[in-house]
Design an enzyme around this catalytic site. Structure first.
Site, PDB file in Angstrom:
ATOM      1  N   HIS A 139      -2.808   6.331   4.806  1.00 45.73           N
ATOM      2  CA  HIS A 139      -1.351   6.279   4.934  1.00 45.73           C
ATOM      3  C   HIS A 139      -0.790   7.483   4.494  1.00 45.73           C
ATOM      4  O   HIS A 139      -1.385   8.082   3.400  1.00 45.73           O
ATOM      5  CB  HIS A 139      -0.631   5.255   4.247  1.00 45.73           C
ATOM      6  CG  HIS A 139      -0.924   3.721   4.894  1.00 45.73           C
ATOM      7  ND1 HIS A 139      -1.640   3.555   5.904  1.00 45.73           N
ATOM      8  CD2 HIS A 139      -0.454   2.529   4.334  1.00 45.73           C
ATOM      9  CE1 HIS A 139      -1.873   2.093   5.863  1.00 45.73           C
ATOM     10  NE2 HIS A 139      -1.038   1.487   5.181  1.00 45.73           N
ATOM     11  N   CYS A 180       1.002  -1.216   0.160  1.00 46.44           N
ATOM     12  CA  CYS A 180      -0.082   0.112   0.016  1.00 46.44           C
ATOM     13  C   CYS A 180       0.731   1.456  -0.191  1.00 46.44           C
ATOM     14  O   CYS A 180       0.636   2.288  -0.778  1.00 46.44           O
ATOM     15  CB  CYS A 180      -0.888  -0.139   1.139  1.00 46.44           C
ATOM     16  SG  CYS A 180      -0.201  -0.493   2.607  1.00 46.44           S
TER      17      CYS A 180
HETATM   18  N1  LIG Z   1      -5.431  -3.412   4.870  1.00 42.02           N
HETATM   19  C1  LIG Z   1      -4.427  -2.931   3.825  1.00 42.02           C
HETATM   20  O1  LIG Z   1      -4.394  -1.868   3.903  1.00 42.02           O
HETATM   21  C2  LIG Z   1      -3.937  -3.701   2.913  1.00 42.02           C
HETATM   22  C3  LIG Z   1      -3.193  -3.012   1.932  1.00 42.02           C
HETATM   23  C4  LIG Z   1      -2.408  -3.853   0.885  1.00 42.02           C
HETATM   24  C5  LIG Z   1      -2.773  -5.340   1.055  1.00 42.02           C
HETATM   25  N2  LIG Z   1      -3.354  -5.809   1.916  1.00 42.02           N
HETATM   26  C6  LIG Z   1      -3.298  -7.361   1.818  1.00 42.02           C
HETATM   27  O2  LIG Z   1      -4.440  -7.806   1.776  1.00 42.02           O
HETATM   28  C7  LIG Z   1      -4.977  -9.006   2.381  1.00 42.02           C
HETATM   29  C8  LIG Z   1      -6.077  -8.900   3.295  1.00 42.02           C
HETATM   30  O3  LIG Z   1      -6.128  -7.877   4.067  1.00 42.02           O
HETATM   31  P1  LIG Z   1      -7.202  -7.253   5.019  1.00 42.02           P
HETATM   32  O4  LIG Z   1      -6.607  -5.888   5.689  1.00 42.02           O
HETATM   33  O5  LIG Z   1      -8.558  -7.359   4.243  1.00 42.02           O
HETATM   34  O6  LIG Z   1      -7.273  -8.369   6.188  1.00 42.02           O
HETATM   35  P2  LIG Z   1      -8.500  -8.728   7.107  1.00 42.02           P
HETATM   36  O7  LIG Z   1      -9.561  -7.750   7.260  1.00 42.02           O
HETATM   37  O8  LIG Z   1      -7.761  -9.604   8.197  1.00 42.02           O
HETATM   38  O9  LIG Z   1      -9.386 -10.094   6.030  1.00 42.02           O
HETATM   39  C9  LIG Z   1      -8.831 -11.205   5.838  1.00 42.02           C
HETATM   40  C10 LIG Z   1      -9.380 -11.920   4.799  1.00 42.02           C
HETATM   41  O10 LIG Z   1      -8.753 -13.203   4.395  1.00 42.02           O
HETATM   42  C11 LIG Z   1      -9.797 -14.319   4.850  1.00 42.02           C
HETATM   43  N3  LIG Z   1      -9.092 -15.610   5.308  1.00 42.02           N
HETATM   44  C12 LIG Z   1      -8.351 -15.819   6.166  1.00 42.02           C
HETATM   45  N4  LIG Z   1      -7.828 -17.195   6.322  1.00 42.02           N
HETATM   46  C13 LIG Z   1      -8.494 -17.797   4.860  1.00 42.02           C
HETATM   47  C14 LIG Z   1      -8.496 -18.990   4.465  1.00 42.02           C
HETATM   48  N5  LIG Z   1      -7.535 -19.796   4.942  1.00 42.02           N
HETATM   49  N6  LIG Z   1      -8.980 -19.347   3.473  1.00 42.02           N
HETATM   50  C15 LIG Z   1      -9.839 -18.242   2.670  1.00 42.02           C
HETATM   51  N7  LIG Z   1      -9.799 -16.922   3.293  1.00 42.02           N
HETATM   52  C16 LIG Z   1      -9.203 -16.948   4.294  1.00 42.02           C
HETATM   53  C17 LIG Z   1     -10.505 -14.058   5.846  1.00 42.02           C
HETATM   54  O11 LIG Z   1     -11.692 -14.761   5.910  1.00 42.02           O
HETATM   55  P3  LIG Z   1     -12.514 -15.048   7.442  1.00 42.02           P
HETATM   56  O12 LIG Z   1     -13.520 -13.785   7.644  1.00 42.02           O
HETATM   57  O13 LIG Z   1     -13.257 -16.350   7.429  1.00 42.02           O
HETATM   58  O14 LIG Z   1     -11.512 -14.822   8.701  1.00 42.02           O
HETATM   59  C18 LIG Z   1     -10.763 -12.513   5.549  1.00 42.02           C
HETATM   60  O15 LIG Z   1     -11.767 -12.340   4.646  1.00 42.02           O
HETATM   61  C19 LIG Z   1      -3.517  -9.420   3.214  1.00 42.02           C
HETATM   62  O16 LIG Z   1      -2.770 -10.180   2.283  1.00 42.02           O
HETATM   63  C20 LIG Z   1      -2.988  -8.205   3.154  1.00 42.02           C
HETATM   64  O17 LIG Z   1      -1.400  -7.898   3.682  1.00 42.02           O
HETATM   65  C21 LIG Z   1      -3.914  -5.268   2.832  1.00 42.02           C
END
Ligand SMILES: NC(=O)c1ccc[n+]([C@@H]2O[C@H](COP(=O)([O-])OP(=O)(O)OC[C@H]3O[C@@H](n4cnc5c(N)ncnc54)[C@H](OP(=O)(O)O)[C@@H]3O)[C@@H](O)[C@H]2O)c1
Length: 328
Positions: A233, A126
């Site tokens: 950010h 990000c």
């Molecule tokens: N937040 C940011 O600013 C940002 C920016 C760039 C990249 N990212 C990347 O985007 C990804 C998600 O981030 P987020 O911020 O959205 O996190 P989050 O809110 O914690 O969401 C995680 C998601 O992954 C799912 N998940 C976890 N384990 C899984 C599995 N075994 N099989 C299928 N789905 C699974 C979760 O489902 P459940 O509801 O079942 O737990 C939830 O839908 C990460 O790789 C992160 O590094 C995030």
């Protein structure tokens, strides 16, 4: 019309991608929402229909999809993206798992275009996205020698876990996600420490900047800091160019580049803050000035919503780019 799957559909990034698929009117024939077993069975309303979230399994990853948007963490991507790819889908992945693989495109649509050597495309970090967008036009116009980043990263960058830790701190409870309290504090650690003393987040910004700008000779350094801000950010950038343009020339070049909004007027105290950028598209830049301590060097302050341009929006824009190629 396309068969689209969303992995991590219940997460912060996943939910925002869902909203953007609707807002940008992405044409789809079917939409499948995946999560872990924890959220399987949840009901999600989308375009007047109710969708049931499914647990992602190897069997389901072998189904027939055109595009798969993944945002469920690196381990899930490493395991499942090749299965989706093998079954014929193009995967757009938000995790860091594939970004530095030479055969994988790392794409910010305003800056570089997918080659599709593999049918997995990585969405950059990000903070990197909102930094390379102002760097690209400056590099093209004036040549780029060095950039030093200091980031101020919001808690939503850690997904729901980050927002919950800020809430816990407000209630006087101990953190469960961060190594130190984030409420009333700033934490100069994002991700794990590496042997050279940098964190993995800092290493991502350094390597991804060089890869996206296709120039390993650019010197890049970074200090990444978590701050108690919910959304958006900020990155303080110290940039050394090969030429010495005026600040007015710099602003003109930045203002002409897609997605950049210049907010910079010290006489009226105009500059972007996370509250200005939260829930908005685009990269807001300000505090553009000459660094009086070094030749050819400038300061720039970049602010952007990490869940929008920093992840979900960039991913959906990559999808739009792929769809527009098919339509040509
Ligand atoms: N937040 C940011 O600013 C940002 C920016 C760039 C990249 N990212 C990347 O985007 C990804 C998600 O981030 P987020 O911020 O959205 O996190 P989050 O809110 O914690 O969401 C995680 C998601 O992954 C799912 N998940 C976890 N384990 C899984 C599995 N075994 N099989 C299928 N789905 C699974 C979760 O489902 P459940 O509801 O079942 O737990 C939830 O839908 C990460 O790789 C992160 O590094 C995030």
């Amino acid at each position: 019309m396309y068969k689209i799957a969303l992995v991590g559909a219940t997460g912060l990034v996943g939910q925002t991608m869902l909203h953007l698929l609707d807002q940008k009117n992405i044409p789809f024939f079917s939409l499948t929402l995946f999560s872990s077993a924890r959220s399987a069975g949840k009901r999600v309303a989308f375009k007047g229909e109710t969708y049931i979230v499914e647990e992602l399994t190897e069997e389901k990853a072998k189904s027939d999809f055109d595009y798969v948007l993944m945002s469920a963490g690196g381990e899930i991507s490493l395991h499942f993206a090749p299965l989706f790819e093998k079954a014929g889908a193009v995967v757009i992945d938000n995790s860091s798992a594939w970004r530095m693989d030479d055969s994988i495109d790392l794409i910010v649509p305003e800056v570089n275009k997918p080659t599709l050597k593999r049918k997995i495309i990585a969405n950059p970090n990000c903070s990197t996205i909102q930094s390379v967008i102002p760097l690209k036009p400056l590099a093209d116009a004036f040549g780029l020698k060095r950039v030093a980043y200091t980031t101020y990263q919001s808690v939503s960058g850690s997904g729901w876990k980050g927002i919950e830790d800020l809430d816990r701190g407000e209630k006087g409870e101990a953190p469960e996600n961060y190594p130190k309290p984030i409420y009333h504090n700033v934490i100069p650690q994002i991700d794990v420490f590496l042997e050279d003393g940098y964190t993995k987040e800092e290493q991502k910004m350094i390597k991804e900047t060089q890869k996206i700008l296709k120039d390993a000779s650019i010197d890049v350094t970074a200090t990444c800091v978590r701050v108690p801000v919910p959304h958006a950010h900020a990155v303080a950038m110290n940039i050394t160019l090969k030429q010495e343009p005026t600040v007015a020339e710099l602003k003109a070049v930045l203002g002409d580049f897609p997605s950049i909004i210049v907010m910079d007027d010290p006489s009226r105290e105009v500059y972007p803050t996370p509250l200005d950028a939260a829930h908005k598209e685009g990269v807001f830049v300000g505090r553009i000035r000459k660094d009086n301590s070094l030749p050819n060097t400038y300061h720039l302050w970049s602010v952007s919503d990490n869940i929008l341009k920093g992840s979900a929006l960039n991913a959906v824009q990559i999808l739009e780019e792929l769809i527009s190629r098919k339509d040509d």
